[in-house]
Design an enzyme around this catalytic site. Structure first.
Site, PDB file in Angstrom:
ATOM      1  CG  HIS A   1      -1.719   1.206   1.453  1.00 55.56           C
ATOM      2  ND1 HIS A   1      -3.061   1.275   1.155  1.00 55.56           N
ATOM      3  CD2 HIS A   1      -1.380   2.426   1.942  1.00 55.56           C
ATOM      4  CE1 HIS A   1      -3.505   2.486   1.439  1.00 55.56           C
ATOM      5  NE2 HIS A   1      -2.509   3.205   1.940  1.00 55.56           N
ATOM      6  CD  GLU A   2       1.977   3.485   3.614  1.00 55.81           C
ATOM      7  OE1 GLU A   2       2.268   4.593   3.104  1.00 55.81           O
ATOM      8  OE2 GLU A   2       0.906   3.281   4.213  1.00 55.81           O
TER       9      GLU A   2
ATOM     10  CG  HIS B   1       0.497   6.208  -0.784  1.00 53.74           C
ATOM     11  ND1 HIS B   1      -0.644   6.696  -1.377  1.00 53.74           N
ATOM     12  CD2 HIS B   1       0.088   5.616   0.375  1.00 53.74           C
ATOM     13  CE1 HIS B   1      -1.697   6.426  -0.613  1.00 53.74           C
ATOM     14  NE2 HIS B   1      -1.272   5.768   0.459  1.00 53.74           N
TER      15      HIS B   1
ATOM     16  CD  GLU C   1      -4.650   6.428   2.296  1.00 56.28           C
ATOM     17  OE1 GLU C   1      -4.419   5.256   2.652  1.00 56.28           O
ATOM     18  OE2 GLU C   1      -3.746   7.256   2.082  1.00 56.28           O
TER      19      GLU C   1
END
Length: 637
Positions: free
Chosen positions: A173-174, A177, A258
């Site tokens: 997930h990070e 980004h 998100e």
């Protein structure tokens, strides 16, 4: 998600940030004018001399108020930007994080580093610095201006309570980004919003200072203290408007990103259950995802999950956990696991391995003969889009590297020796001359490590060099200014002492420099026809690196050039490193829409003979990295 489209959307959001900032500043100016008008009414509203509201709306006064607000906002934003110019490490340290020692023996920290390294190598990104926040909640963040200065922060609660699959989902997930430009957008948001919030902070400081003086002086108040108290209240009121606007901006920018990061994490890992279970553990955890650092609110839009209890509704920076979980697990019945408790650490060996299957070293090093047509067709679509196959390949490559070199890559001195050894030429005479060139320039301890690692370095196979350099980058980024200057001088000496530096050596050399310096990507608007000579130089070097037959190399070049509609001629001699540097700098100025075309042409060039050898795949990934287009491992496999 399309990498280039995601980057473009992030840039458009940056423009919207400016618009929203202007709206917020206008609101603060209006609040300041209202406060001044109210003060005038209270002070002399009952006395003759005209309407106090009309005096408050005097153009000269309005101009002064507007200039003052703009000055404070601009100065605050600039100051915060300068404080954060070092990248993600500045954010991690502001939150109380400590960089995890790459040689750590703590099994949970070792497991986290393994997951981060696998994801970075699989996606074609530099391995970011990894920080541990001593917080009991389950949370994480990615921060930085570029992938080269990125930092991943993870709480102790996360590494203690999450399984490996759950932790991998959070890290994926990070990384989304990082890959899709959200990280850079968030850093700009921090700087811009701090300027808005600084007026309220000044008001708060005035109120605290006035209260402290009242406590020490008792009833002996003077008019100065009353003025300070009034000024503090006024600034707090204006700052309140800025705070509300700031929270609304953060929420508007962050929430949808998100959802996209969750979807990308599933794409990367092919394991929606891992991320969904991590979110369920956050919901069930006694401390949730809360962070208690004094500056946690400033960075609230960076976190994996909501780090503050008060941000809800329109000011919520993250969607509700239940909504995120149901998007990942539509069959979820609302049941949560038992409240998370810190589990017993795994044995060090198990944490360090992190593999469910034995490494297939043959597959990791073999040329991908049958993948050439697919590579030539789809490489640009794979940019910034790793998947589970890439993760598995990264694990196999890491498992195939000599453990002595893996340990050396995590040591400040030995990491430099590993890089020197990889960049040294293949010919014994050339290596001997390069070793001699380092005697007067390198740190003696590094030379000792270079000699100690000579045998395992000689056994490094094509396909492993890029991964080793990526593992070394966090150590190189921690060098002091003086240490790095010495290291950079050694790199230049190595290239100068090489008889015939090939394109791969040049590309790896360039990768080391950009990865350790945190080079800011250069975005431009040039078309391929405007940099035809630079493109021809790169394509010629790729063609020559893949074939010793000049006729075959010329045919590979022509096929690639024709796909771009270029008439430039093939250069039959390898370009010098300086010429390749200049060519690459020109290509980095290409418009976003032109970069996929260049990548596809490069892929056609290396796949012309129907085989993609590990050396060619490594070269293609290194050049793509230098062009700020990270290629996952299987895109060139």
């Amino acid at each position: 998600m399309d990498f280039f489209g995601a980057q473009e959307r992030a840039r458009r959001l940056s423009l919207w940030l400016v618009v929203l900032l202007i709206v917020a500043v206008v609101g603060m100016i209006a609040a300041a004018v209202a406060v001044i008008a109210l003060a005038m009414v209270l002070i002399d509203g009952g006395q003759p001399g005209g309407d106090p509201l009309a005096r408050a709306l005097d153009p000269l006064l309005l101009g002064g108020v507007a200039f003052g607000v703009l000055l404070v906002v601009g100065a605050g934003s600039l100051a915060r930007h300068l404080q954060l110019r070092s990248g993600g490490s500045a954010v991690a340290e502001a939150l109380g994080g400590r960089v995890i020692n790459a040689a750590t023996r703590d099994p949970d920290e070792r497991r986290l580093l393994n997951v981060v390294e696998e994801m970075a190598i699989a996606s074609g990104l530099p391995v970011p610095s990894t920080y541990l926040l001593d917080e009991p909640g389950i949370n994480a963040f990615a921060a930085g201006h570029t992938p080269q200065d990125a930092a991943i922060g993870v709480t102790r609660g996360a590494i203690r309570c999450l399984t490996r699959d759950e932790l991998q989902g959070v890290i994926a997930h990070e990384f989304s980004h990082v890959l899709h430009g959200d990280m850079r957008l968030n850093m700009r948001l921090i700087a811009l919003l701090y300027g808005i919030l600084v007026i309220g902070l000044v008001g708060r400081m005035l109120l605290r200072g006035t209260a402290a003086r009242r406590m020490t002086r008792g009833s002996r108040q003077n008019n100065g203290q009353v003025v300070l108290l009034g000024a503090g209240l006024a600034l707090m009121l204006v700052g309140f408007v800025g705070t509300v606007c700031g929270n609304l901006i953060k929420a508007a920018v962050s929430r949808q990103r998100e959802f996209l990061a969750d979807a990308s994490a599933v794409q990367y890992t092919r394991n929606p259950a891992g991320l969904a279970d991590a979110l369920k553990r956050v919901a069930a955890h006694a401390h949730g995802s809360e962070l208690h650092a004094s500056r946690a609110e400033e960075f609230s839009h960076l976190y994996f999950s909501r780090g503050l209890p008060g941000l809800r509704g329109l000011t919520a920076t993250h969607p509700p956990l239940a909504t995120r979980i149901r998007r990942l697990d539509p069959a979820w019945d609302g049941h949560l696991p038992e409240p998370s408790v810190e589990r017993e650490p795994e044995p060090v060996a198990a944490a360090a391995a992190g593999l469910e299957e034995p490494a297939d070293q043959t597959r990791a090093a073999a040329p991908a003969a049958g993948m050439a047509p697919l590579l030539a067709m789809s490489v640009a679509r794979r940019v910034g889009e790793p998947n589970d196959e890439d993760l598995q390949q990264a694990r196999r490559v890491l498992a195939g590297i000599d453990p002595i070199l893996l340990e050396a890559a995590h040591d400040p001195y030995a990491a430099r020796a590993v890089v020197y050894g990889i960049l040294m030429g293949a010919e014994p005479s050339s290596r001997a001359r390069q070793r001699e060139a380092l005697v007067d320039a390198a740190v003696p301890e590094v030379l000792v490590e270079l000699d100690r690692l000579a045998e395992p370095l000689a056994a490094v196979r094509p396909g492993q060099r890029l991964a080793l350099i990526e593992l070394c980058l966090p150590m190189l980024q921690q060098l002091s200014v003086a240490q790095y200057a010495r290291f950079r001088d050694c790199l230049e000496r190595l290239m100068a002492a090489e008889d015939d530096p090939g394109a791969l050596q040049w590309a790896l050399h360039r990768l080391v420099i950009s990865g350790s310096e945190g080079v800011v990507p250069r975005r431009g608007h040039r078309h391929l026809a405007q940099v035809e000579g630079a493109v021809a130089c790169l394509l010629s070097s790729l063609a020559l690196a893949g074939s010793r037959d000049e006729t075959m190399a010329a045919a590979a070049f022509r096929q690639a050039a024709d796909t771009l509609g270029l008439s430039a001629a093939f250069a039959p001699r390898p370009a010098a490193p300086g010429d390749l540097d200049e060519a690459l700098n020109h290509c980095r100025q290409l418009a976003e829409a032109e970069r996929p075309r260049l990548l596809d042409a490069m892929a056609r060039c290396v796949a012309h003979d129907g085989r993609v050898h590990p050396q060619e795949a490594e070269l293609l990934r290194a050049v793509a990295w230098a062009l700020d287009c990270p290629l996952p491992m299987s895109a060139t496999d």
